[in-house]
Design a protein around this motif. Structure first.
Motif, PDB file in Angstrom:
ATOM      1  N   SER A 193       0.912  -1.168  -0.036  1.00 25.59           N
ATOM      2  CA  SER A 193       0.015   0.258   0.065  1.00 25.59           C
ATOM      3  C   SER A 193       0.694   1.132   0.062  1.00 25.59           C
ATOM      4  O   SER A 193       0.457   2.210  -0.559  1.00 25.59           O
ATOM      5  N   GLU A 220       1.987   1.824  -3.598  1.00 25.56           N
ATOM      6  CA  GLU A 220       0.796   2.392  -4.274  1.00 25.56           C
ATOM      7  C   GLU A 220       0.880   3.740  -4.007  1.00 25.56           C
ATOM      8  O   GLU A 220       0.614   4.592  -5.013  1.00 25.56           O
ATOM      9  N   SER A 221       0.787   4.305  -2.747  1.00 26.62           N
ATOM     10  CA  SER A 221       0.408   5.599  -2.547  1.00 26.62           C
ATOM     11  C   SER A 221       1.622   6.618  -3.087  1.00 26.62           C
ATOM     12  O   SER A 221       1.218   7.584  -3.486  1.00 26.62           O
ATOM     13  N   ALA A 271       3.790  -2.845  -5.581  1.00 23.13           N
ATOM     14  CA  ALA A 271       2.495  -2.425  -5.892  1.00 23.13           C
ATOM     15  C   ALA A 271       2.299  -2.761  -7.385  1.00 23.13           C
ATOM     16  O   ALA A 271       0.989  -3.172  -7.654  1.00 23.13           O
ATOM     17  N   TRP A 272       2.882  -2.558  -8.257  1.00 24.22           N
ATOM     18  CA  TRP A 272       2.919  -2.907  -9.637  1.00 24.22           C
ATOM     19  C   TRP A 272       2.716  -4.415  -9.732  1.00 24.22           C
ATOM     20  O   TRP A 272       1.924  -4.709 -10.432  1.00 24.22           O
ATOM     21  N   ARG A 329      -2.115  -3.095  -8.545  1.00 26.17           N
ATOM     22  CA  ARG A 329      -2.973  -2.289  -8.097  1.00 26.17           C
ATOM     23  C   ARG A 329      -3.394  -1.440  -9.191  1.00 26.17           C
ATOM     24  O   ARG A 329      -2.595  -1.092 -10.021  1.00 26.17           O
ATOM     25  N   VAL A 334      -1.350   1.606 -11.130  1.00 27.05           N
ATOM     26  CA  VAL A 334       0.183   1.465 -11.051  1.00 27.05           C
ATOM     27  C   VAL A 334       0.757   0.793 -12.113  1.00 27.05           C
ATOM     28  O   VAL A 334       0.764  -0.479 -12.150  1.00 27.05           O
TER      29      VAL A 334
END
Length: 284
Positions: free
Chosen positions: A15, A18-19, A88-89, A93, A96
């Motif tokens: 997470s 991702e952020s 995240a990739w 996600r 992303v």
């Protein structure tokens, strides 16, 4: 210390990556700039301690103060996003993409470099009274580091390049352990302890950190080091960046992702052996 379990930690890591992809360009650059500047100041602090005490271990023990400060303030290092964003990739996600990941890496690189260069200029002024006198003992030590960790590798040719790359790998193995360490606890002391230990290891063992080097080598050039910008790029920065990418992603990010986020299916458990009356009698 409000310990976070590895499974929950893995989710936090993904997470977090991702952020960072969706952070605005302005915020990404500001946070990267401050991270580079603070880490550079911590490096100058550690080298100063080593030069004045003659004991590098003391500098290594105290160097993590800068790393802890910048991560507690929510700033970003290139070595950290090398580990967080790819997860995240890989987790697919929404939004992303590979391009978004490369954009984040590029912005963080530029911000870290600008911050480290700012500190390098200010420290060079500090060491030389505005370039009006020769560098003091600390400035000479930084200059020697620049020469030894560029031309020193070049003297060994391919073996030197391999050593440089491996030191970059091992560096971000430790540094990224510190990055995720900040997420292992919800308390301030817990975060600091988890970050401090691996960063101390990396610095004392002389591993190669791309952002620290963005300070050390430009500083070395400004303080009279006998090497060139090309020497710095070819015989340090570029191989170090690649080693940092491989080390953080391979030994930290992918390992945690594979075994705690995408956990494999448990093996079948054997059926319990039924207890009989004779078994109970024998046990008695």
């Amino acid at each position: 210390m409000s310990y976070v379990s590895p499974k929950e930690l893995a989710g936090r890591i993904v997470s977090s990556g991702e952020s960072k992809v969706f952070m605005s360009t302005r915020d990404t650059l500001i946070r990267a700039y401050m991270a580079g500047a603070i880490l550079a100041l911590a490096a100058a602090f550690a080298v100063t301690i080593g030069a004045k005490t003659g004991e590098p271990l003391i500098g290594a023990v105290l160097f993590p103060v800068g790393f802890c400060m910048l991560y507690l303030l929510g700033f970003d290092l290139l070595t950290g996003v090398f580990t967080l964003v790819p997860l995240a990739w890989l987790d697919r996600r929404p939004g992303v993409t590979f391009g978004a990941m490369m954009r984040n890496w590029g912005l963080v690189f530029v911000g870290n470099l600008a911050g480290a260069l700012t500190t390098a200029v200010m420290m060079a002024i500090y060491f030389t009274y505005g370039f009006s006198v020769e560098p003091d003992a600390v400035g000479q030590a930084i200059s020697a580091i620049g020469e030894g960790r560029t031309l020193g590798y070049a003297d060994h040719g391919a073996a030197g390049m391999l050593t440089l790359f491996v030191r970059g790998v091992m560096c971000n193995w430790m540094v990224s352990t510190g990055v995720v360490g900040a997420m292992m606890s919800d308390s301030l002391p817990g975060k600091v302890i988890a970050m401090w230990m691996p960063i101390m290891v990396f610095f004392y063992l002389g591993f190669e950190h791309s952002v620290v080097n963005m300070f050390l080598f430009p500083s070395g050039l400004m303080l009279g080091g006998d090497f060139t910008v090309v020497d710095y790029l070819i015989w340090n920065e570029i191989p170090t960046v690649l080693g940092n990418l491989v080390g953080g992603l391979t030994f930290v990010g992918l390992v945690i992702y594979a075994t705690h986020h995408r956990t494999g299916s448990e093996r079948a458990r054997p059926e319990p052996i039924p207890r009989t009356d004779s078994t109970v009698s024998n046990e008695v």
